[in-house]
Enzyme design. Structure first.
Site, PDB file in Angstrom:
ATOM      1  N   SER A 172       5.490   7.371   3.638  1.00 47.21           N
ATOM      2  CA  SER A 172       5.944   7.310   2.246  1.00 47.21           C
ATOM      3  C   SER A 172       7.363   6.748   2.172  1.00 47.21           C
ATOM      4  O   SER A 172       8.190   7.256   1.411  1.00 47.21           O
ATOM      5  CB  SER A 172       5.889   8.694   1.592  1.00 47.21           C
ATOM      6  OG  SER A 172       6.666   9.632   2.321  1.00 47.21           O
ATOM      7  N   CYS A 173       7.653   5.710   2.957  1.00 48.16           N
ATOM      8  CA  CYS A 173       8.981   5.097   2.915  1.00 48.16           C
ATOM      9  C   CYS A 173       9.262   4.585   1.508  1.00 48.16           C
ATOM     10  O   CYS A 173       8.412   3.939   0.887  1.00 48.16           O
ATOM     11  CB  CYS A 173       9.066   3.962   3.925  1.00 48.16           C
ATOM     12  SG  CYS A 173       8.950   4.522   5.644  1.00 48.16           S
TER      13      CYS A 173
END
Length: 213
Positions: free
Chosen positions: A115-116
């Site tokens: 989930s960068c």
């Protein structure tokens, strides 16, 4: 849980629920019980990103890019020094690339591995951004995913999906809505939503603001 088990399913993650929010809560509970984290410190971090560091930062950048052509050009050429000058390049935002939506191309951001996300600009990522469904389907069928968010694009508009990573994160510069000539930065900022900077929404139209009043 036995430490000498060789069963691949006998792993801490296998005992966590599939829903991301529940997984986070379960991990927080486990780490708190082990004395590895302080819940009060976590609450402080969350409050910081929700109320002090959040989508309003990204919206201010987008509004300025709409308002100032030279700022927009610099942002698109190399966003890092521009954001650093605004003190918007902290943790989780060390290297950001800004991609511009046009009538010919619509940009959309996903992180296929985890989930960068550019926290200094957009705050905490929404739950759907971290979901397995979004992370897999955004790449395979982006138009269908966009349609589920209410974004129906003309057939001639290409869709480009950018995979955010720990090394580089992306911010979408949405198209400026028509009828906003002469608007102030504060007025323009109200048209920018978090989702429009991920690419799963368009910028709000002036009439959308009127309807919300």
């Amino acid at each position: 849980m036995p430490h000498d088990s060789h069963d691949p399913l006998d792993h801490p993650h296998s005992h966590l629920p599939s829903d991301p929010a529940l997984r986070v809560k379960a991990l927080e509970t486990i780490l708190t019980q082990k004395g590895l984290i302080d819940p009060a410190a976590l609450d402080e971090i969350i409050d910081t990103y929700e109320t002090k560091i959040g989508p309003q930062n990204g919206a201010s950048v987008v509004a300025r890019a709409w308002h100032d052509p030279s700022f927009r050009a610099a942002l698109l050429e190399d966003a890092d020094p521009v954001l650093a000058a605004l003190h918007l390049n902290g943790r989780q935002g060390e290297h950001v690339v800004v991609v511009e939506n046009t009538p010919e191309r619509h940009n959309m951001v996903v992180c296929t591995l985890c989930s960068c996300y550019p926290w200094p600009l957009l705050g905490i990522p929404p739950g759907w951004y971290k979901s397995d469904a979004y992370r897999s389907r955004a790449v395979r069928e982006p138009r269908k995913v966009l349609a589920e968010f209410g974004v129906i694009l003309p057939a001639e508009t290409a869709v480009r999906v950018w995979d955010s990573t720990a090394e580089v994160r992306y911010l979408v510069l949405p198209m400026r809505p028509e009828g906003t000539e002469g608007w102030s930065l504060e007025q323009l900022q109200r048209l920018v939503s978090r989702d429009s900077m991920i690419g799963t929404a368009l910028a709000r139209r002036p009439e959308d603001l009127d309807a919300a009043l």
